[in-house]
Enzyme design. Structure first.
Site, PDB file in Angstrom:
ATOM      1  N   HIS A 179       0.798  -1.224   0.000  1.00  0.00           N
ATOM      2  CA  HIS A 179       0.000   0.000   0.000  1.00  0.00           C
ATOM      3  C   HIS A 179       0.834   1.278   0.000  1.00  0.00           C
ATOM      4  O   HIS A 179       0.272   2.356   0.180  1.00  0.00           O
ATOM      5  CB  HIS A 179      -0.913   0.035   1.230  1.00  0.00           C
ATOM      6  CG  HIS A 179      -2.148  -0.792   1.096  1.00  0.00           C
ATOM      7  ND1 HIS A 179      -3.269  -0.363   0.409  1.00  0.00           N
ATOM      8  CD2 HIS A 179      -2.446  -2.024   1.551  1.00  0.00           C
ATOM      9  CE1 HIS A 179      -4.203  -1.296   0.468  1.00  0.00           C
ATOM     10  NE2 HIS A 179      -3.730  -2.322   1.145  1.00  0.00           N
TER      11      HIS A 179
ATOM     12  N   LYS B 193      -7.712  14.274   4.457  1.00  0.00           N
ATOM     13  CA  LYS B 193      -6.868  13.084   4.442  1.00  0.00           C
ATOM     14  C   LYS B 193      -5.806  13.241   5.527  1.00  0.00           C
ATOM     15  O   LYS B 193      -5.636  14.324   6.086  1.00  0.00           O
ATOM     16  CB  LYS B 193      -6.211  12.854   3.077  1.00  0.00           C
ATOM     17  CG  LYS B 193      -5.490  14.070   2.507  1.00  0.00           C
ATOM     18  CD  LYS B 193      -5.004  13.792   1.088  1.00  0.00           C
ATOM     19  CE  LYS B 193      -6.122  13.815   0.090  1.00  0.00           C
ATOM     20  NZ  LYS B 193      -6.221  12.623  -0.743  1.00  0.00           N
TER      21      LYS B 193
ATOM     22  N   LYS C 288       1.299  14.587   0.874  1.00  0.00           N
ATOM     23  CA  LYS C 288      -0.082  14.891   0.483  1.00  0.00           C
ATOM     24  C   LYS C 288      -0.275  16.385   0.241  1.00  0.00           C
ATOM     25  O   LYS C 288      -1.295  16.805  -0.300  1.00  0.00           O
ATOM     26  CB  LYS C 288      -1.056  14.371   1.531  1.00  0.00           C
ATOM     27  CG  LYS C 288      -1.049  12.835   1.631  1.00  0.00           C
ATOM     28  CD  LYS C 288      -1.974  12.323   2.719  1.00  0.00           C
ATOM     29  CE  LYS C 288      -1.884  10.801   2.860  1.00  0.00           C
ATOM     30  NZ  LYS C 288      -2.539  10.084   1.755  1.00  0.00           N
TER      31      LYS C 288
ATOM     32  N   THR D 195      -8.435   6.792  -2.031  1.00  0.00           N
ATOM     33  CA  THR D 195      -9.837   6.447  -2.267  1.00  0.00           C
ATOM     34  C   THR D 195     -10.751   7.648  -2.035  1.00  0.00           C
ATOM     35  O   THR D 195     -11.886   7.650  -2.491  1.00  0.00           O
ATOM     36  CB  THR D 195     -10.289   5.284  -1.356  1.00  0.00           C
ATOM     37  OG1 THR D 195      -9.978   5.586   0.009  1.00  0.00           O
ATOM     38  CG2 THR D 195      -9.604   3.989  -1.759  1.00  0.00           C
TER      39      THR D 195
END
Length: 812
Positions: free
Chosen positions: A354, A545, A551, A653
């Site tokens: 992942h 998130k 990010k 997601t």
């Protein structure tokens, strides 16, 4: 239980007989609990029949091992999947209560942190809905990651005591508790046939007690199981210690044992924290494998055919010790020879990677592993020796490859690379988006790909439309059903039928009204609960998130500062008012992430209380973001921020949930953004920034962020304003670590992508001005993201990796 009267009777019965209350003494929490028990009654018969069916058909079963399951609230999800939502609403209304009010009594289960756990929860829903014989296995943490509070702009971590009140959904199964060993030593002996055997002795033992939660499928009789392990001491207390006055020592073993499942992800910046995480991982692995072998032996005389009846999916490297533990059980406990044990083990393990981040590819020091799990170090040594022998034979001219692929990472201290162990011991290795899988093959695990190209495959992540559209955005779900029916709830590709209606102006206007309704709902909530007011007619731009440098929440807030400066100079700089909403938790020990949270909140104060700009620009950090908060935020977004540095996000997601609810994606060519862009079309997505190849080229030439600072006036103005303590004059220099990082290294290329990001944000501003065209764009996203259902993902796992088929359940 399909009628209102039966549900009412069950509700009243549980108030009286399960909770010992009456209509006068029952609290709101009691009423919620009683309703959950009434709904659970409807699940029990299906649940029992499901397990009986799997046994009777001797079904091949999937066991999904994950340290996280971010489930969200269960009541509404269960009612929807059982087809009882309207029945429950009416029943509770007739009793004199409001279902929506009772729902708020449910807390999010503290079993996960971010995308990894939420993906696991979506997968459980899809496996049950697709009637697959599957089980989830995890840990029952007493406390979640933490409850995030914002004080003076800073993240403050408070205990997430989610089990403070009874959990109505779980059922303890103490009869199936198993013993898990730690420490001790290995005794080598010869068995009756003269073969050398190993016995683990003098160990410190813990009992793992299972708690089962039903996972109902949608519109079917299947109810699968999520089994969570809770660590218990082998004795409540030592009476001898107690009698001599050592009251602390009397319960020491119990306390130490229960600490293993006390908290999700203990801080691992100290040795004790690292050791506790390793204990957690092994408890999950050992308890689960013992449980699965016990279950297999109910229908089979031995474990010879285990790999034909069982498949384990390892959700990231956390359960990678499954490889060594399965070998220990087969060789030491069940007496198998090494070769047969390895054939069984390596034929039933499958590994999902992942992450592309080196720090997330777990390693454990050999010293710690050997002290806690002495037999496993022996087993890993043997696995590695045999594996390296094969590598040397296959690549005799490549002397360096042995060091690159070894399970061991040499150095001080010597460490075990868990991703390598997982790859060696698994028959399948998959990434979670096409770019991610390609990078696994070429950058992260290239030598393993050379060895076993057929092992590697891609399974792009997905989300369950039952929670992330049908449940959380009922007005949009009704609009879609009115146009194309409800087959999309189990076949999301049916949304493609909306593609033919994109020029239907009535539909576009109806979707616009639904989107405005969701924004109004969010505005009412933030005003009431958090005191934050914003205009629902504004562009609602959301980034929710985990807070991490890759990010790039920092890029987002730097741009907000740029907009602030532009609006101070020209109040008409933006055609439309903008509302920027952030949400997410920073790891307690991650100083830079927590400093970015502080910056976001300080900028919010500066912007929101400046009368010159606050009518055109608003900023809000949504505290304690989780699944229930997401159910409010995803439907309300106009713009979905998916702005990670290209090559760092495995999949994501949240991008799928936003697009499914009709938000426009603003993103880099990273993770699943690439596949979303391919699906919705370039005209329906806003892509910016450097791609993976361009980043590699930039780094190879020598990237100097200071050149960008001096060359770009916009960048310089933003950096100087922050560095000059404009947003926090009371704490001069507080943001210097951010400034230094940006100007000295800018590893995640915030400044390199700033200008492209700024121009793309202006493009969104212009696009939003044509409301009809912008809502058409949102509808196109909804119509074309059917492939990003977790049903599709699970279907691919089932067909291509697990080799399992549906096992429908009939009610008896």
């Amino acid at each position: 239980m399909r009628d209102v009267q039966t549900l009412k009777e069950a509700f009243v019965r549980h108030i009286q007989y399960s909770l010992g209350r009456d209509e006068f003494s029952a609290t709101r929490r009691d009423r919620f609990h009683a309703l959950c028990l009434a709904v659970r009654d409807s699940l029990i018969e299906r649940w029992i029949n499901t397990q009986q069916t799997y046994y009777q058909r001797d079904a091949r079963r999937v066991y999904y091992l994950s340290l996280e399951f971010l489930m969200g609230r269960a009541l509404r999800n269960s009612l929807i999947n059982l087809g009882l939502l309207e029945t429950a609403e009416q029943a509770i209304k007739e009793i004199g209560y409001d279902l929506s009010v009772l729902e708020q009594q449910e807390v999010d289960a503290g079993l996960g942190n971010g995308g990894l756990g939420r993906l696991a929860a979506c997968f459980l829903d899809s496996m049950a809905t697709m009637q697959l014989p599957a089980y989830g296995y995890g840990l029952r943490y007493d406390y979640g990651i933490f409850r995030q509070e914002i004080r003076n702009g800073r993240q403050v971590e408070e205990p997430d005591d989610w089990l403070r009140l009874p959990n109505p959904w779980e059922i303890p199964r103490p009869d199936y508790e198993v013993r898990v060993q730690f420490g001790g030593r290995i005794k080598v002996y010869a068995d009756e046939a003269g073969r050398l055997r190993h016995r683990w002795v003098d160990s410190y033992d813990v009992l793992a007690t299972p708690y089962d939660t039903p996972i109902p499928g949608y519109r079917c009789n299947t109810v699968n199981t999520l089994r969570l392990w809770s660590a218990q001491g082998t004795a409540e207390f030592d009476l001898d210690d107690f009698n001599v006055g050592d009251y602390v020592g009397a319960v020491e073993h119990k306390v130490l044992a229960e600490n293993i499942t006390k908290v999700l992800y203990p801080a691992d910046n100290l040795y004790a924290g690292k050791e506790l995480r390793l204990r957690q991982q092994y408890l999950l692995v050992s308890a689960t494998l013992q449980d699965v072998l016990r279950r297999h032996l109910v229908n089979h005389q031995d474990l010879d055919n285990l790999h034909t009846k069982v498949v384990f999916q390892l959700n990231d490297t956390h359960p990678a010790l499954s490889v060594a533990e399965m070998m220990r059980l087969l060789v030491d406990v069940y007496g198998y020879e090494w070769e047969q044990a390895w054939q069984i083990t390596s034929s039933c393990m499958a590994y999902t990677n992942h992450t592309l981040l080196p720090e997330a590819l777990e390693t454990w020091s050999v010293e710690m592993l050997g002290r806690l799990l002495p037999r496993h170090v022996d087993i890993i040594n043997e696995i590695n020796a045999r594996f390296l022998g094969e590598v040397s034979r296959r690549f005799p001219d490549d002397r360096e490859i042995v060091g690159r692929v070894s399970v061991y990472q040499e150095g001080e201290p010597k460490r075990v690379r868990m991703a390598h162990l997982a790859v060696i011991g698994s028959f399948s290795v998959n990434g979670v988006a096409q770019l991610h899988t390609d990078l696994l093959k070429t950058r992260v695990l290239p030598d393993f790909y050379r060895l076993w190209p057929d092992k590697f495959n891609n399974k792009t992540n997905g989300v369950t439309q039952r929670r992330w559209l049908l449940s959380c955005n009922a007005p949009l779900a009704r609009l879609i059903c009115d146009r194309i029916g409800d087959d999309w709830t189990t076949d999301l590709e049916q949304l493609r039928r909306l593609d033919q209606m994109l020029d239907d102006q009535q539909l576009v206007e109806q979707f616009g009204a639904v989107k405005l309704q969701a924004k109004q709902r969010l505005a009412e909530h933030t005003a009431k609960v958090h005191g934050f007011h914003f205009d629902p007619q504004s562009i609602v731009d959301i980034q929710i998130k985990r807070i991490h440098e890759y990010k790039r929440q920092l890029l987002n807030i730097l741009h907000v500062v740029h907009l602030y400066l532009q609006l101070k100079r020209d109040p008409n700089y933006l055609q439309n008012p903008r509302t920027f909403i952030f949400g997410g938790k920073g790891a307690p020990g991650y100083a830079m992430a927590k400093l970015v949270i502080k910056l976001i909140n300080d900028v919010a104060v500066g912007v929101n209380f400046d009368p010159q700009v606050s009518q055109r620009l608003k900023v809000f950090f949504y505290p304690n973001y989780g699944v229930s908060a997401g159910e409010l935020l995803f439907p309300a977004a106009d713009v979905s921020e998916q702005i990670s540095t290209a090559g760092f996000e495995a999949s994501g997601t949240g991008n799928m949930k936003f697009a499914l609810n009709g938000a426009a994606t603003l993103g880099t060519l990273d993770g699943a953004n690439i596949e979303i862009a391919q699906a919705v079309g370039d005209e329906n997505i806003f892509i910016f920034g450097l791609n993976v190849d361009q980043i590699q080229e930039l780094r190879s030439k020598g990237y100097d962020p200071r050149k960008t600072y001096f060359a770009d006036q916009n960048v310089r103005d933003v950096i100087d304003l922050i560095a000059g303590d404009f947003f926090n004059p009371e704490e001069p220099g507080i943001y210097q670590p951010i400034i230094d990082h940006l100007l000295d290294s800018d590893y995640y290329l915030v400044l390199a992508d700033f200008e492209s990001y700024r121009r793309t944000q202006l493009e969104i501003d212009r696009a939003y001005s044509d409301q009809r065209a912008f809502r058409r764009l949102g509808l196109a996203n909804i119509a074309r993201v059917g492939q990003f259902s977790s049903d599709r993902t699970i279907g691919e796992y089932a067909e291509q990796i697990w080799k399992v088929t549906a096992c429908p359940v009939e009610l008896k």
